[in-house]
Design a protein around this motif. Structure first.
Motif, PDB file in Angstrom:
ATOM      1  N   HIS A  18       3.141  -6.366   1.488  1.00  0.00           N
ATOM      2  CA  HIS A  18       3.926  -6.681   2.678  1.00  0.00           C
ATOM      3  C   HIS A  18       3.278  -6.220   3.985  1.00  0.00           C
ATOM      4  O   HIS A  18       3.333  -6.933   4.980  1.00  0.00           O
ATOM      5  CB  HIS A  18       5.355  -6.154   2.558  1.00  0.00           C
ATOM      6  N   ARG A  44       9.049  -6.542  12.326  1.00  0.00           N
ATOM      7  CA  ARG A  44       9.030  -6.387  10.871  1.00  0.00           C
ATOM      8  C   ARG A  44      10.330  -6.907  10.273  1.00  0.00           C
ATOM      9  O   ARG A  44      10.330  -7.524   9.206  1.00  0.00           O
ATOM     10  CB  ARG A  44       8.808  -4.913  10.508  1.00  0.00           C
ATOM     11  N   ASP A  48      10.534  -9.757   7.461  1.00  0.00           N
ATOM     12  CA  ASP A  48      11.202  -9.526   6.179  1.00  0.00           C
ATOM     13  C   ASP A  48      12.281 -10.573   5.918  1.00  0.00           C
ATOM     14  O   ASP A  48      12.437 -11.044   4.787  1.00  0.00           O
ATOM     15  CB  ASP A  48      11.803  -8.117   6.130  1.00  0.00           C
TER      16      ASP A  48
END
Length: 180
Positions: A18, A44, A48
């Motif tokens: 990730h 982020r 996600d």
């Protein structure tokens, strides 16, 4: 730093990937090369959420991590499947230190084989901005042919650029396998 590749593989995404994949998705320097959205900082949390949404839409794309010697260096996918005409679009993105090392050509070649052998596609195609000569060269090495261009179709870092359209037929790919 990515050393000279000894093994380039395509694999499923893991939790360990990730950070690298977020770095790639958030790279504003290559934003226009990857899609039509306006460049903007990517958080982020937004990344996600995008990953989670893509995971829940399993039929829309086939996504792999590009792995070099056990380290994620990018992503590659087949998307925009046409089940009747048996074709899909291919896309690849590599982190900066993995570019220009032959990694993209190897990954594209592997995904093309997956597309024709495993997905029973008849054709794969792609789009690239004209100034992305490294990517275009990698596509040509993998067997893609220039099919056309969309003139001044993309706004890239302050000016319009042509989009280069390329494609590869399974029959062309098969012929290359015989001679290889």
């Amino acid at each position: 730093m990515v050393s000279e590749p000894s093994t380039v593989t395509l694999r499923s995404r893991t939790d360990d990937d990730h950070d690298v994949l977020f770095q790639l998705a958030a790279d504003l320097d290559t934003w226009e090369e990857r899609g039509p959205d306006s460049p903007a900082p990517l958080t982020r949390e937004a990344y996600d959420a995008r990953v989670a949404a893509a995971a829940s839409d399993s039929g829309a794309a086939v996504r792999f991590v590009v792995d070099v010697d056990g380290r994620a260096v990018g992503s590659i996918s087949l998307f925009g499947f046409d089940q009747l005409a048996r074709h899909a679009e291919i896309g690849i993105a590599l982190i900066a230190e993995a570019r220009g090392r032959g990694i993209g050509t190897i990954a594209i070649t592997q995904l093309v084989e997956f597309a024709f052998v495993r997905c029973n596609l008849r054709r794969v195609h792609l789009q690239a901005i004209e100034s992305n000569v490294g990517a275009i060269r990698a596509y040509q090495k993998a067997g893609f042919e220039l099919e056309g261009r969309q003139r001044e179709h993309a706004w890239v870092r302050g000016h319009y650029e042509d989009i280069v359209l390329m494609g590869l037929l399974r029959s062309e790919w098969s012929a290359r396998q015989v001679t290889a």
